[in-house]
Scaffold this active site. Structure first.
Site, mmCIF file in Angstrom:
data_model
loop_
_atom_site.group_PDB
_atom_site.id
_atom_site.type_symbol
_atom_site.label_atom_id
_atom_site.label_comp_id
_atom_site.label_asym_id
_atom_site.label_seq_id
_atom_site.Cartn_x
_atom_site.Cartn_y
_atom_site.Cartn_z
ATOM 1 N N GLY A 36 0.816 -1.214 0.000
ATOM 2 C CA GLY A 36 0.000 0.000 0.000
ATOM 3 C C GLY A 36 0.843 1.253 0.000
ATOM 4 N N HIS A 37 1.849 1.295 0.872
ATOM 5 C CA HIS A 37 2.771 2.436 0.890
ATOM 6 C C HIS A 37 3.482 2.574 -0.460
ATOM 7 C CE1 HIS A 37 2.840 1.400 5.339
ATOM 8 N NE2 HIS A 37 2.488 2.677 5.358
ATOM 9 N N ASP A 150 -7.048 4.995 5.370
ATOM 10 C CA ASP A 150 -7.214 5.921 6.493
ATOM 11 C C ASP A 150 -7.980 7.140 5.981
ATOM 12 O OD1 ASP A 150 -5.490 4.614 8.656
ATOM 13 O OD2 ASP A 150 -4.087 4.714 6.981
#
Length: 285
Positions: A36-37, A150
């Protein structure tokens, strides 16, 4: 890729890029990098001339000293994961570079920070907003990349950048998921095998609930069924399961405007969050 730990060295680099008329993108992280990062890093590289990745485990956004102590520190492996992406700088500041002696300022965002993680973790988003503001200013970034997993954090950062007249454009990127649908998170590695297998209930419940609402099930009834499904799957606790408007995150009991379904739940002592978009459908006539 150059490793930098002092903001004075960081600014020397960014000032040189500015003199050359070049653009800068930043991907703020707390390390323990996963796919994801890395998707954010890839997106940043496609947008700007130079990319900075920051790693800083921010003590001000943790509600529990135990949770802070357990957060993985994996700088060496993170650097190896970043190597193929051709980033320019890895900025890993010491705490005093972010919070020098006598530091007494807090950035606080109201509205979008209320409820959800803001309700379950008092003060969390003050810590997020403060450190992100510092990192955007220190890196002098034109663009900053954040994941939609998030989503409340993303909206807090967008709000502060707008309200404080920061030049940085905040870019949201889609959630990256495991093959079974679980949203990628640094916390997933803390799950034992049995809890990891049960964790797939989170995305499956969101999908089923969105499907039920789309087919006309009243929102309160659909949410009650979702809570029952999570409890049957032996989720230890549910911090929240809510439908919120998008992008301002007002609580909704009808799906007649753009919205997202949010969940935070505990498995094996690990807190996991997820969200999915819900397209609006016309109210009944």
């Amino acid at each position: 890729m150059k490793l930098i730990r002092r903001k004075s060295d960081l600014r020397a680099m960014t000032e040189a890029w500015r003199r050359a008329g070049q653009t800068i993108a930043v991907v703020p992280t707390m390390g323990a990098l996963h796919a994801g990062h890395l998707s954010l890093v890839e997106a940043a590289g496609a947008r700007a001339d130079h990319v900075i990745v920051t790693i800083f485990v921010n003590p001000r956004q943790f509600n529990s000293p135990e949770d802070l102590a357990k957060y993985p520190r994996t700088e060496d492996s993170d650097a190896r994961k970043l190597a193929p992406y051709g980033i320019d700088l890895l900025y890993v500041p010491a705490p005093e570079e972010i919070y020098p002696e006598g530091f007494a300022t807090t950035v606080s965002v109201t509205g979008v920070s209320e409820g959800l993680c803001g309700g379950a973790r008092p003060g969390h988003f003050d810590g997020v907003a403060t450190v992100v503001t510092k990192l955007l200013l220190q890196t002098d970034a034109d663009f900053a990349f954040f994941g939609e997993k998030d989503y409340q954090q993303l909206q807090v950062v967008r709000r502060l950048a707008c309200d404080l007249d920061l030049k940085t454009r905040i870019v949201g990127c889609p959630t990256v998921r495991e093959t079974d649908g679980l949203a990628m998170s640094s916390r997933n590695a803390r799950l034992e095998a049995a809890a990891r297998a049960r964790a797939r209930i989170l995305p499956r419940t969101l999908e089923a609930t969105i499907d039920a609402i789309t087919r006309g099930t009243p929102v309160p009834q659909a949410l009650d069924a979702a809570r029952a499904a999570l409890q049957e799957a032996q989720v230890e606790a549910i911090d929240y399961l809510e439908l919120r408007s998008d992008p301002d995150l007002r609580p909704l009991d009808r799906a007649d405007e753009p919205a997202r379904l949010f969940v935070a739940a505990w498995l094996d002592g690990v807190r996991l969050i997820d969200n999915m978009a819900l397209a609006p459908h016309p109210p009944e006539t």
